[in-house]
Design a protein around this motif. Structure first.
Motif, PDB file in Angstrom:
ATOM      1  N   ASN A 185      57.667 -24.986  60.982  1.00  0.00           N
ATOM      2  CA  ASN A 185      58.535 -24.850  59.814  1.00  0.00           C
ATOM      3  C   ASN A 185      58.532 -26.071  58.909  1.00  0.00           C
ATOM      4  O   ASN A 185      59.322 -26.170  57.991  1.00  0.00           O
ATOM      5  CB  ASN A 185      59.959 -24.536  60.268  1.00  0.00           C
ATOM      6  N   LEU A 186      57.622 -27.002  59.191  1.00  0.00           N
ATOM      7  CA  LEU A 186      57.597 -28.229  58.402  1.00  0.00           C
ATOM      8  C   LEU A 186      57.325 -27.927  56.928  1.00  0.00           C
ATOM      9  O   LEU A 186      58.008 -28.411  56.040  1.00  0.00           O
ATOM     10  CB  LEU A 186      56.522 -29.157  58.975  1.00  0.00           C
ATOM     11  N   PHE A 187      56.312 -27.120  56.677  1.00  0.00           N
ATOM     12  CA  PHE A 187      55.951 -26.847  55.288  1.00  0.00           C
ATOM     13  C   PHE A 187      56.241 -25.414  54.867  1.00  0.00           C
ATOM     14  O   PHE A 187      56.054 -25.063  53.728  1.00  0.00           O
ATOM     15  CB  PHE A 187      54.463 -27.150  55.072  1.00  0.00           C
ATOM     16  N   ARG A 188      56.646 -24.602  55.830  1.00  0.00           N
ATOM     17  CA  ARG A 188      56.855 -23.177  55.518  1.00  0.00           C
ATOM     18  C   ARG A 188      57.760 -22.960  54.299  1.00  0.00           C
ATOM     19  O   ARG A 188      57.379 -22.243  53.373  1.00  0.00           O
ATOM     20  CB  ARG A 188      57.415 -22.455  56.752  1.00  0.00           C
ATOM     21  N   PRO A 189      58.968 -23.575  54.259  1.00  0.00           N
ATOM     22  CA  PRO A 189      59.840 -23.291  53.115  1.00  0.00           C
ATOM     23  C   PRO A 189      59.186 -23.657  51.790  1.00  0.00           C
ATOM     24  O   PRO A 189      59.255 -22.890  50.826  1.00  0.00           O
ATOM     25  CB  PRO A 189      61.067 -24.169  53.383  1.00  0.00           C
TER      26      PRO A 189
END
Lengths: 373, 506
Positions: free
Chosen positions: A353-357
């Motif tokens: 979820n580090l770059f997902r958003p």
């Protein structure tokens, strides 16, 4: 802390399921490249070697597919249990015991017609793997012992048990090493070079064999089971919301056990590849970490057969290409590629979820602009 | 002219692409009780969270007493004299009232003389506003109504001039509501300003002097309470005229089809929650269970629907014993016998929020034809059925492949109802059918329940909304501490009477 809130319903499926994993993978590979650079080798050259080693010649490619076969089984094994929200870390042990199943069935029933021996051996692998997963499943559903803990312990128990059997019970008594006798050659699964021999192409030895097709069939089987049958539906219901499952009259106990047994059975199929297909005997420690790597394969493949296939293939490339690199580059050891795998797990699992958003909101904004324009 | 104590100008706030607040303007005058009313999801709580500093607005300005301020955290708001009482109380259960109030309050210590001074100040406050709280009582021993007072006291002690209350009456009995309103009025008389967020029209009419209505993130109107009425407010909230009363015709009751004898049930912690209950329901009858949350209604419904084990006693359906302490039918078998259950907590039990709508529409019926045949799900049949039934129950949007959590609360509830009512059950157990559901959908759901009754179903309705019980039920029982403490035909029953029973004092 990131404050980006994305309306999930507006994110196209290919962004969350293709772009995000690719970005994570790219990052993992970039960091791996940095390690290789620090180790004093040229990362670009390493990539070239990996690609050549896994695609460049037919034997290398066959090795890649052989590794892929194992990863498909263990990846699917993890994924099936995960749909019931069970973290089956025990693929390694279940594969080991599955191998015992293949061997016992094959050697005792080798007098039967060959295709029947194959079929029964596959069943043996599946049943032994499933039986080994049944015990943690039972402990989880009836006693609440967490399956993560028990499956890890069962890996050790499986390993000790197999060493005991290989040393004291089923060892080839003409040998000092802890392995069994070889199966009769007639019932070995046809290898890739045998097929190409028929087609008139002559290639050197590779471990790729008919089990690859079984792996492809397993992908289809899991997809059908999880999304197209009421059993899969019930498993997913229990996994997503146990309370609701009980409300609907779906038994969590039953489904935990079914999911774990199918999971263990799939891991057990690794034994078919290794024993009926490649070494034709049980050697100590033959699962060689495939069971653990299967977790990463499943996570990368988002627990879906369509994702697990490329993920397994990717790890196949890393295994095969990686050994090529360690061969050519003295500064890079085998453990370097364990680290690369670790980085992939880190980026596609823990840091998922580090770059997902950011990625999702980027695409949602862009797509909205296109719609409005 | 005096400037308003709180003035919001052009407040905008969005979460991703959802705009929760659009160009909100609001003026609140000192010494008034100002109501903010709107359906669930209208943006009331977001707006007040901005005022309390929990969220930051994307644009717009906030003025207190004509002076523009910048609220970055609740601390800023407290310093500026804004206090908020949340729906869920923020209290440490095993601390005393006094400890909870001084907890985290800057500039005080919890020892010696300062503590004694704090206690003296608080006692004075309690007296001024008739709080009637024992400062040394432990929170765990206090009723919900008293805990709420502690929250109010906490805000006042921190110097709140403006007190925001978010749905304060949701968990209270009618008597406790009266007490709360008395306190709020005395606060107003002392010059405090109160902002009341609610979706209950009756509270607005009772208490407030001015009211603002929100709909879908926008402020759709401000008015003096005395210049408006319930019907008009409801229309503003929903955007169309709404039937507030349920049309219910007299119907002849049939035979007893569902009967409970001496039933006792324990909860997961082995505490007795249902104590020796007897009840029966006739066909064509709605039996309402009134009671404050946590008095055994949940466990009763779970036992009746086959989810929870029966401790003693038995349950009969059409004269046949379906459950006792030795064996009970699971929910699936009960469905086959014509008993359906709409659970109280739709998120936790009624549906699986990560599933697609069509998967939830067959939930519990998934192994029946035509949805599945020899264990294989028939996707085409399921999708066709889903879009047909979603049309029939007006579930919006009508997209069977949408993930369920993307539907609003009301539409999620319609998904459950359509699923459970579609099989024409003979007995229907319903818990909190309209919790968190908007007014338009409430009207629809109530009508469906009445239709079921008119068709001869026996319905057991548990709800914490007294209005709902009173408008739907034919007969009402009141539960307190796991027992039935009263039973009344629903004729000339007042909410006062029921309230006394609910509080366990009558």
């Amino acid at each position: 802390m990131s404050n980006i809130v994305v309306d999930k319903s507006k994110v196209p499926w290919w962004v969350s399921n293709v772009i995000v994993p690719l970005v994570n993978l790219t990052l993992a590979l970039l960091v791996s490249g940095l390690f290789i650079f620090i180790a004093g080798e040229n990362p670009i050259e390493a990539v070239k070697l990996i690609i050549f080693g896994s695609f460049g010649y037919i034997q290398g490619f066959a090795y890649t597919l052989y590794y892929t076969t194992n990863f498909i089984f263990t990846g699917l094994a993890f994924a099936v249990a995960f749909h019931c929200r069970l973290f089956n870390i025990g693929g390694e042990g279940q594969a080991y015991i599955g191998g015992l199943g293949v061997f016992l069935v094959a050697i005792n029933l080798s007098f039967l017609p060959i295709p029947i021996v194959w079929l029964l051996s596959i069943c043996g692998a599946f049943l032994f793997g499933a039986a080994w997963a049944y015990i943690p499943a039972y402990l989880q559903s009836k006693r609440g012992s967490h399956v993560v803990i028990t499956t890890i312990m069962f890996n050790f128990i499986a390993s000790s048990l197999m060493i005991f059997l290989l040393v004291d019970v089923i060892r080839d008594t003409n040998q000092m090493a802890p392995h069994t006798v070889k199966l009769p050659e007639a019932i070995w699964l046809p290898s890739f070079e045998a097929f190409s021999g028929i087609l008139g192409i002559k290639i050197r030895y590779s471990p790729l064999n008919l089990t690859f097709l079984l792996a492809i069939a397993s992908l289809f089987f899991v997809w059908f089971l999880v999304w197209k049958t009421k059993w899969g539906y019930e498993m997913r219901a229990v996994g997503h919301n146990t309370q609701a499952a009980i409300y609907a009259g779906i038994s969590p106990h039953k489904n935990i056990i079914i999911a774990m047994c199918i999971s263990g059975g799939l891991a057990g199929l690794l034994g078919v590849n290794e024993i009926l297909g490649v070494s034709h005997k049980i050697q100590a420690g033959f699962p060689a970490g495939y069971g653990f790597t299967g977790i990463a394969v499943a996570l990368m493949g988002r627990n879906h057969p369509i994702g697990i296939l490329p993920a397994a293939f990717l790890f196949g490339i890393l295994y095969q290409g990686g050994s090529e690199v360690t061969f050519e580059m003295p500064n890079i050891t085998r453990y370097m590629f364990v680290a690369v795998q670790g980085l992939i797990i880190l980026f596609s699992g823990a840091l998922e979820n580090l770059f997902r958003p950011q990625i999702e909101s980027f695409f949602v904004k862009r797509l909205n602009k296109e719609v409005n324009a | 002219m005096v400037s308003p104590i709180l003035e919001l100008t052009n407040i905008n706030k969005s979460f991703g692409h959802v705009q929760a607040n659009k160009n909100i303007n609001l003026k609140i005058n000192k010494g008034t009780i100002h109501g903010i009313i709107g359906e669930n999801g209208a943006g009331k709580s977001t707006l007040m969270s901005i005022v309390f500093g929990l969220y930051q607005a994307n644009s717009g300005s906030i003025k207190i007493n004509g002076k523009e301020i910048n609220l970055r955290s609740p601390r800023d708001s407290i310093v500026n004299g804004i206090g908020m009482v949340h729906q869920h109380f923020m209290l440490v259960e095993n601390f005393t009232v006094l400890e909870n109030i001084i907890l985290g309050f800057e500039g005080e210590t919890v020892f010696g003389e300062k503590l004694a001074n704090a206690k003296k100040d608080l006692e004075k406050l309690c007296k001024t506003y008739n709080f009637n709280i024992d400062l040394d009582a432990t929170i765990a021993d206090l009723s919900v109504g008293f805990r709420q007072r502690v929250e109010i006291l906490k805000s006042l002690y921190r110097g709140a001039e403006i007190l925001i209350l978010d749905e304060p009456t949701g968990v209270l009995t009618p008597q406790e509501v009266d007490e709360l309103f008395k306190i709020l009025r005395s606060l107003k008389d002392e010059g405090k300003t109160i902002v009341l967020i609610t979706h209950k029209l009756i509270e607005i009419m009772d208490l407030t002097s001015e009211v603002s209505v929100m709909r879908q993130g926008e402020m759709v109107g401000h008015t003096k309470t005395k210049d408006t009425n319930k019907e008009q407010l409801a229309e503003m909230m929903v955007g169309r005229s709404v039937l507030l009363r349920v049309d219910k015709k007299e119907i002849k009751k049939g035979e007893v089809i569902f009967k409970v004898n001496n039933l006792s049930v324990k909860d997961d912690l082995d505490v007795a929650r249902v104590k020796n209950i007897n009840l029966e329901i006739r066909s064509g009858e709605i039996l309402g269970i009134a009671g404050v949350t946590g008095n055994g209604q949940t466990e009763l419904l779970e036992a009746l629907s086959g989810i929870r084990k029966v401790e003693s006693g038995n349950i009969q359906l059409f004269g046949e014993k379906i459950s006792d302490q030795d064996n009970f039918l699971n929910p699936r078998m009960l469905k086959e016998k014509g008993l359906a259950h709409v659970p109280e907590d739709r998120q936790r039990m009624g549906l699986i929020s990560d599933f697609k709508a069509h998967e939830n529409l067959i939930f519990g019926y998934h192994d029946q034809e035509p949805f599945s045949k020899s264990a294989v799900l028939n996707s085409q049949e399921i999708t066709e059925y889903s879009s047909k039934i979603m049309q029939e129950y007006d579930v919006r949007p009508n997209s069977p492949n949408l993930i369920t959590s993307n539907f609003s609360g009301g539409n999620q509830q319609k998904i459950i109802l359509s699923r459970e009512l579609n099989e024409n059950p003979k007995v229907l157990l319903v818990g909190q059918p309209t919790r968190g559901v908007d007014i338009g959908a409430i009207e629809f759901i109530h009508q469906r329940l009445i239709d079921m009754r008119d068709r001869g179903a026996a319905i057991l309705l548990a709800s914490v909304e007294l209005d709902e019980i009173l408008s739907l039920s034919d007969r009402i029982i009141v539960m307190f501490d796991g027992k039935i403490v009263g039973e009344k035909e629903n004729k000339n029953v007042t909410d006062r009477e029921l309230g006394l029973l609910m509080a366990g004092v009558a």
